[in-house]
Motif scaffolding. Structure first.
Motif, PDB file in Angstrom:
ATOM      1  N   ALA A 368       0.829  -1.208   0.000  1.00 23.94           N
ATOM      2  CA  ALA A 368       0.000   0.000   0.000  1.00 23.94           C
ATOM      3  C   ALA A 368       0.865   1.260   0.000  1.00 23.94           C
ATOM      4  O   ALA A 368       0.568   2.239  -0.700  1.00 23.94           O
ATOM      5  N   THR A 369       1.953   1.227   0.744  1.00 24.85           N
ATOM      6  CA  THR A 369       2.845   2.388   0.802  1.00 24.85           C
ATOM      7  C   THR A 369       3.546   2.592  -0.529  1.00 24.85           C
ATOM      8  O   THR A 369       3.668   3.716  -1.028  1.00 24.85           O
ATOM      9  N   ARG A 370       4.006   1.483  -1.124  1.00 22.31           N
ATOM     10  CA  ARG A 370       4.664   1.604  -2.415  1.00 22.31           C
ATOM     11  C   ARG A 370       3.694   2.104  -3.485  1.00 22.31           C
ATOM     12  O   ARG A 370       4.049   2.897  -4.350  1.00 22.31           O
ATOM     13  N   GLN A 371       2.456   1.638  -3.389  1.00 25.72           N
ATOM     14  CA  GLN A 371       1.456   2.081  -4.355  1.00 25.72           C
ATOM     15  C   GLN A 371       1.197   3.579  -4.206  1.00 25.72           C
ATOM     16  O   GLN A 371       1.004   4.282  -5.198  1.00 25.72           O
ATOM     17  N   ALA A 372       1.227   4.074  -2.974  1.00 25.58           N
ATOM     18  CA  ALA A 372       1.037   5.501  -2.734  1.00 25.58           C
ATOM     19  C   ALA A 372       2.165   6.328  -3.347  1.00 25.58           C
ATOM     20  O   ALA A 372       1.990   7.509  -3.661  1.00 25.58           O
ATOM     21  N   HIS A 373       3.347   5.704  -3.538  1.00 26.60           N
ATOM     22  CA  HIS A 373       4.471   6.371  -4.191  1.00 26.60           C
ATOM     23  C   HIS A 373       4.371   6.291  -5.718  1.00 26.60           C
ATOM     24  O   HIS A 373       5.199   6.862  -6.420  1.00 26.60           O
TER      25      HIS A 373
END
Length: 413
Positions: A368-373
């Motif tokens: 989820a964090t990587r997707q937010a990037h």
């Protein structure tokens, strides 16, 4: 005329794969994926791996005939099912961080005569079944390398005008050449120099920290945003244990992660894509706000459609890679119908998942964090070649300023 000193070339190639490729460590487990036609190379790899201290070496043999017969005769329901043993094996490899060697030698059109819908169903189910090891591989939890080996069927596709023996020998000679294998020198020395050069380009790109790239040629006009805190990488990587490895042999690329939310324009493939044993020719993709809105191909349309329908992330990009047109593979002037080699002759992009290590500290982040990037998520990662001698690429900075990256298919700097 047979290749003189072929066994010596093969031994040097095997040593390059074991040392520069996966960089096998003492007490390390290794698995080799290979077609049944590749016994000589596999045996050389096994001997070399043990010589460098491997604990054990497993081999997973493949056979185009078996896969063809299954897809031809099995029901869609059967093709949708993945044996439990496949997923258990994938999880075992991932959990134990077993170093992986994948030998690419298949006939690029081995499944081309089959119902393409069935081929697509099989490819998708296999991707889901092997997801644990795909995730571990893309996260660099383990060392991995993809390499090429000649086979008669593949050689015939590349050199249709030569007799079978000559075609086979010519393909091997090209593979050795692209991997810098020469009998009178240590190929690892040449590879260290080559890796240093690739890393120089990656360092410059990281310093520039572009917001986006604009690709323009007579057949392509697309702007690709780059992920927040993206990181360009060259040939070498580091696994979770801190050991370096080289994921592709050969390789000519530097690559990073696009922002899947910011891709607009159209891109046309300049080489065929062999996917799941089917050749897809003349791919053209149109993107709006990061999503493929139109996809066409002159052959393999059904497989392309199924590929894009694999999951929600399959219709966006997970990688952009820069390869100069003057690279040795490109200058060979051949289409190899093999993604490993063809992608290193051409700028390319990949549909599907992004590599976590292509953003700073990405391997420490959850999805989820990587997707937010801006990193795309998918069960697939499929490269297609779109580079050419008339392709220009501009880097667009956060303030809107433009920096030339490629001019006429080569580095501008």
């Amino acid at each position: 005329m047979p290749i003189q000193n072929f066994d010596q070339y093969l031994e040097k190639y095997a040593e390059l794969i074991i040392t520069t490729g996966i960089n096998v460590q003492p007490a390390q487990s290794v698995i080799i994926y290979a077609e049944v036609t590749q016994q000589p190379l596999v045996h050389a790899l096994i001997d070399c791996a043990y010589q460098y201290g491997a604990k054990d070496v497993q081999v997973e043999w493949k056979d185009d005939y078996i896969t063809h017969a299954l897809i031809q005769n099995a029901s869609d329901e059967t093709l949708n099912q993945v044996p439990t043993s496949t997923t258990i094996k994938a999880q075992e490899i991932a959990s134990n961080r077993i170093s992986r060697i994948s030998i690419m030698s298949e006939d690029p059109d081995s499944l081309g005569d089959l119902d393409q819908q069935k081929v697509a169903i099989f490819s998708k189910s296999q991707a889901y079944g092997k997801k644990p090891v795909m995730d571990a591989t893309m996260n660099n939890d383990l060392a991995w390398v993809v390499v090429a080996a000649a086979s008669p069927a593949w050689a015939k596709k590349v050199f249709p005008k030569l007799n079978p023996a000559a075609a086979y020998e010519q393909l091997w000679l090209n593979i050795f050449k692209f991997n810098r294998i020469e009998l009178n020198q240590d190929p690892t020395v040449a590879w260290k120099k080559h890796i240093t050069q690739l890393n120089r380009h990656a360092t410059w790109l990281n310093q520039e920290n572009f917001k986006a790239l604009h690709y323009l040629s007579p057949r392509t006009d697309i702007t690709v945003g780059l992920a927040e805190n993206h990181h360009w990488e060259g040939a070498d990587s580091t696994d979770k244990a801190g050991n370096y490895f080289t994921a592709n042999l050969p390789t000519e690329e530097v690559f990073t992660s696009p922002d899947y939310r910011h891709i607009d324009g159209y891109v046309t493939a300049t080489k065929p894509l062999s996917y799941g044993g089917v050749l897809i020719n003349d791919i053209r993709l149109t993107f709006e706000n990061g999503i493929v809105t139109k996809a066409t191909a002159s052959t393999g349309q059904a497989v392309l459609d199924q590929l894009l329908a694999s999951d929600s992330g399959a219709k966006s990009l997970g990688e952009v890679a820069l390869v100069p047109n003057p690279s040795p593979i490109s200058q060979a002037g051949l289409i190899f119908y093999n993604t490993l080699i063809d992608e290193n002759a051409s700028n390319h992009m990949a549909l599907g998942a992004a590599y976590p290590f292509n953003i700073n500290n990405g391997t420490q982040m959850d999805k989820a964090t990587r997707q937010a990037h801006g990193q795309n998520q998918s069960i697939i990662h499929v490269d297609f070649m779109m580079g050419s001698a008339d392709l220009n690429i501009d880097g667009i900075k956060a303030d809107g300023s433009i920096v030339p990256v490629f001019r006429q298919g080569d580095w501008a700097k």
